[in-house]
Design a protein around this motif. Structure first.
Motif, PDB file in Angstrom:
ATOM      1  N   THR A 131      -5.872  96.837 102.852  1.00  0.00           N
ATOM      2  CA  THR A 131      -6.251  95.886 101.045  1.00  0.00           C
ATOM      3  C   THR A 131      -5.916  96.564 100.562  1.00  0.00           C
ATOM      4  OG1 THR A 131      -7.615  96.898  99.572  1.00  0.00           O
ATOM      5  CG2 THR A 131      -7.435  98.797 101.075  1.00  0.00           C
ATOM      6  N   ASN A 132      -5.432  95.549  99.079  1.00  0.00           N
ATOM      7  CA  ASN A 132      -4.905  96.049  97.835  1.00  0.00           C
ATOM      8  C   ASN A 132      -5.666  97.325  97.305  1.00  0.00           C
ATOM      9  OD1 ASN A 132      -2.402  94.056  98.077  1.00  0.00           O
ATOM     10  ND2 ASN A 132      -3.824  93.027  97.749  1.00  0.00           N
ATOM     11  N   LEU A 133      -5.094  97.867  96.181  1.00  0.00           N
ATOM     12  CA  LEU A 133      -6.090  98.615  95.836  1.00  0.00           C
ATOM     13  C   LEU A 133      -7.157  98.020  94.885  1.00  0.00           C
ATOM     14  CD1 LEU A 133      -6.238 101.406  94.409  1.00  0.00           C
ATOM     15  CD2 LEU A 133      -4.414 101.403  92.838  1.00  0.00           C
ATOM     16  N   VAL A 134      -6.472  97.335  94.188  1.00  0.00           N
ATOM     17  CA  VAL A 134      -7.397  96.295  93.425  1.00  0.00           C
ATOM     18  C   VAL A 134      -9.320  96.103  93.645  1.00  0.00           C
ATOM     19  CG1 VAL A 134      -5.886  95.700  91.132  1.00  0.00           C
ATOM     20  CG2 VAL A 134      -6.262  94.435  93.187  1.00  0.00           C
ATOM     21  N   ASP A 135      -9.359  95.597  95.053  1.00  0.00           N
ATOM     22  CA  ASP A 135     -10.295  95.486  95.946  1.00  0.00           C
ATOM     23  C   ASP A 135     -11.270  96.127  96.343  1.00  0.00           C
ATOM     24  OD1 ASP A 135      -9.308  92.598  96.087  1.00  0.00           O
ATOM     25  OD2 ASP A 135      -8.284  92.755  97.339  1.00  0.00           O
ATOM     26  N   ILE A 136     -10.413  97.801  96.134  1.00  0.00           N
ATOM     27  CA  ILE A 136     -11.300  98.562  96.587  1.00  0.00           C
ATOM     28  C   ILE A 136     -12.986  98.612  94.783  1.00  0.00           C
ATOM     29  CG2 ILE A 136     -10.368  99.139  98.650  1.00  0.00           C
ATOM     30  CD1 ILE A 136      -8.932 101.282  97.264  1.00  0.00           C
ATOM     31  N   ARG A 137     -12.512  98.334  94.029  1.00  0.00           N
ATOM     32  CA  ARG A 137     -12.878  98.281  93.213  1.00  0.00           C
ATOM     33  C   ARG A 137     -14.403  98.827  92.614  1.00  0.00           C
ATOM     34  NH1 ARG A 137     -11.218  93.643  92.101  1.00  0.00           N
ATOM     35  NH2 ARG A 137     -12.283  92.439  90.505  1.00  0.00           N
ATOM     36  N   GLY A 138     -15.220  97.920  93.511  1.00  0.00           N
ATOM     37  CA  GLY A 138     -16.292  97.791  93.709  1.00  0.00           C
ATOM     38  C   GLY A 138     -16.639  99.229  93.687  1.00  0.00           C
ATOM     39  N   GLU A 139     -18.626  99.309  93.124  1.00  0.00           N
ATOM     40  CA  GLU A 139     -19.596 100.691  94.325  1.00  0.00           C
ATOM     41  C   GLU A 139     -19.546 100.521  94.833  1.00  0.00           C
ATOM     42  OE1 GLU A 139     -22.774  99.855  91.320  1.00  0.00           O
ATOM     43  OE2 GLU A 139     -22.001  99.297  89.482  1.00  0.00           O
ATOM     44  N   GLN A 169     -15.357  86.013 103.334  1.00  0.00           N
ATOM     45  CA  GLN A 169     -15.408  84.792 102.017  1.00  0.00           C
ATOM     46  C   GLN A 169     -14.795  83.699 102.319  1.00  0.00           C
ATOM     47  OE1 GLN A 169     -14.906  87.442  97.773  1.00  0.00           O
ATOM     48  NE2 GLN A 169     -13.263  86.175  98.157  1.00  0.00           N
ATOM     49  N   LYS A 170     -15.972  82.857 101.457  1.00  0.00           N
ATOM     50  CA  LYS A 170     -14.880  81.495 101.521  1.00  0.00           C
ATOM     51  C   LYS A 170     -14.072  80.923 100.533  1.00  0.00           C
ATOM     52  CE  LYS A 170     -16.347  76.481 102.534  1.00  0.00           C
ATOM     53  NZ  LYS A 170     -17.407  75.842 102.872  1.00  0.00           N
ATOM     54  N   GLU A 171     -14.707  81.833  99.933  1.00  0.00           N
ATOM     55  CA  GLU A 171     -13.649  81.336  97.928  1.00  0.00           C
ATOM     56  C   GLU A 171     -14.340  82.574  97.449  1.00  0.00           C
ATOM     57  OE1 GLU A 171     -17.378  78.509  96.480  1.00  0.00           O
ATOM     58  OE2 GLU A 171     -14.903  77.394  97.097  1.00  0.00           O
ATOM     59  N   TRP A 172     -13.739  82.399  96.145  1.00  0.00           N
ATOM     60  CA  TRP A 172     -14.150  83.291  95.158  1.00  0.00           C
ATOM     61  C   TRP A 172     -15.218  83.181  94.253  1.00  0.00           C
ATOM     62  CZ3 TRP A 172     -13.197  88.535  94.896  1.00  0.00           C
ATOM     63  CH2 TRP A 172     -12.058  88.797  95.693  1.00  0.00           C
ATOM     64  N   ASP A 173     -15.899  83.628  93.579  1.00  0.00           N
ATOM     65  CA  ASP A 173     -16.779  83.423  92.981  1.00  0.00           C
ATOM     66  C   ASP A 173     -16.590  84.150  91.402  1.00  0.00           C
ATOM     67  OD1 ASP A 173     -18.426  82.391  90.853  1.00  0.00           O
ATOM     68  OD2 ASP A 173     -20.467  82.668  91.921  1.00  0.00           O
ATOM     69  N   SER A 179     -21.698  93.816  94.210  1.00  0.00           N
ATOM     70  CA  SER A 179     -20.962  95.288  93.739  1.00  0.00           C
ATOM     71  C   SER A 179     -20.169  95.894  93.782  1.00  0.00           C
ATOM     72  CB  SER A 179     -22.619  95.745  93.972  1.00  0.00           C
ATOM     73  OG  SER A 179     -22.175  95.722  95.647  1.00  0.00           O
ATOM     74  N   GLN A 180     -19.502  94.984  95.895  1.00  0.00           N
ATOM     75  CA  GLN A 180     -18.910  95.100  96.722  1.00  0.00           C
ATOM     76  C   GLN A 180     -17.066  94.134  96.865  1.00  0.00           C
ATOM     77  OE1 GLN A 180     -20.301  94.948 100.940  1.00  0.00           O
ATOM     78  NE2 GLN A 180     -20.319  92.310 100.368  1.00  0.00           N
ATOM     79  N   ILE A 181     -17.158  93.261  95.188  1.00  0.00           N
ATOM     80  CA  ILE A 181     -15.709  92.632  95.079  1.00  0.00           C
ATOM     81  C   ILE A 181     -16.034  91.140  95.483  1.00  0.00           C
ATOM     82  CG2 ILE A 181     -13.570  93.025  94.731  1.00  0.00           C
ATOM     83  CD1 ILE A 181     -15.283  94.740  92.314  1.00  0.00           C
TER      84      ILE A 181
END
Length: 338
Positions: A131-139, A169-173, A179-181
């Motif tokens: 993972t990248n850092l920004v992808d673990i920013r969720g609650e 995840q199929k696509e971003w929304d 809460s988990q990005i």
């Protein structure tokens, strides 16, 4: 022998941008991620390049390299965690002092994978593709992504088990954040060419194939030297790749290039991550690519694994000895830090 870093709670984590930094309008994302790391009891050392982005890079190659070298040589820093990937990390490789770095984890994917693979090939220090850092920013964080911490806490001599995800995840929304990005909605299924059970054994190497292909023929992509310096004569390599942007014909050209460059010597199998790319060309689709490669190399091919730009992803350790099994769409990965 492979050298395995160790991350523990209260350790220092260095955040730098060896490729792309975070533009002003997205600073809140980075600030959230930094808070999460501090909440998880880590000391965060955040460098200047992460806050800037101009013309496809966080700063000049020299500035990025100097900042990274500072963290690589700091014995108190146990993990270097870029905010994300980018486009031009390759510019800094010639300025990195590989001989002076102290063993520590470097974690990320996409453009960061050029740095990960170069470090492991040149020094024998294990690196972490995940993972990248920004992808673990969720609650919260999904079970697959959150495993990064457990993996990096694994001590030398021990092993760590990871399972394929349940959903991906199929696509971003972005208009409807969770809460988990990630927006995990699709059933995960790891596949094999012949739809049968597959087992792979060997040391892991790989990354984003769009990026690491550019290491071929450079001092940072010498796979033969890695094999001679850090592997036993009877050990094999398991390659893992993820495709960010390549069409099927470009992917095929790249794989042939890697084969001709000798990267698939002593290869026991290849894994490919899920991809939103792999666009067919004249009815030539990605399964054709996988089947041709399997026939040429006479090795098992596993695809649609949890790796890369279609989250979530497992944490794969470059240099680790691994046992990988796939059956009925489910995968297990055991990595041995030996």
């Amino acid at each position: 022998m492979i050298k395995y870093p160790l991350l523990e709670k209260h350790n220092a984590i260095g955040v730098t941008a060896p490729s792309s930094g975070v533009p002003l309008e997205l600073h809140n994302m980075l600030q959230q991620a930094l808070r999460r790391m501090e909440e998880q009891q880590y000391k965060v050392i955040c460098k200047e390049t992460v806050w800037t982005q101009h013309k496809a890079k966080s700063s000049s190659a020299i500035v990025r390299a100097n900042e990274l070298n500072n963290l690589l040589q700091d014995a108190d820093v146990k993990l270097i965690f870029p905010p994300w990937g980018g486009e031009l990390l390759i510019e800094i490789l010639e300025y990195i002092d590989f001989e002076e770095m102290t063993p520590k984890w470097v974690l990320g994917y996409s453009d960061t994978s050029a740095l990960l693979l170069a470090i492991t090939l040149k020094t024998g220090i294990a690196t972490a593709h995940g993972t990248n850092l920004v992808d673990i920013r969720g609650e919260t964080s999904d079970p697959t992504t959150s495993k990064w911490e457990t993996v990096l806490h694994t001590k030398p001599g021990e092993s760590i088990l990871q399972l394929s995800s349940e959903i991906f995840q199929k696509e971003w929304d972005h208009q409807n954040p969770t809460s988990q990005i990630f927006h995990l909605t699709e059933q995960t299924s790891w596949k094999t060419i012949d739809n049968k059970q597959a087992t792979l054994n060997g040391r892991l190497l790989g990354g984003c194939i769009d990026i690491i292909r550019h290491l071929v023929g450079t001092p940072f992509g010498n796979v033969e030297e890695f094999y001679q310096n850090f592997m036993k004569p009877d050990e094999m390599i398991i390659w893992y790749f993820e495709n960010c942007e390549l069409s099927t014909t470009d992917l095929r050209r790249t794989l042939v290039q890697l084969k001709l460059a000798g990267w698939f010597k002593n290869c026991s199998g290849i894994m490919f991550g899920r991809s939103a790319a792999n666009h067919p060309v004249n009815q030539y689709d990605v399964t054709d690519v996988y089947q041709e490669l399997a026939h040429e190399l006479q090795v098992p091919i596993i695809y649609d694994i949890d790796c890369g730009h279609v989250p979530p992803q497992v944490t794969l350790i470059n240099g680790a000895l691994a046992n990988i099994e796939v059956q009925d769409g489910k995968g297990t990965i055991v990595q041995f830090f030996v």
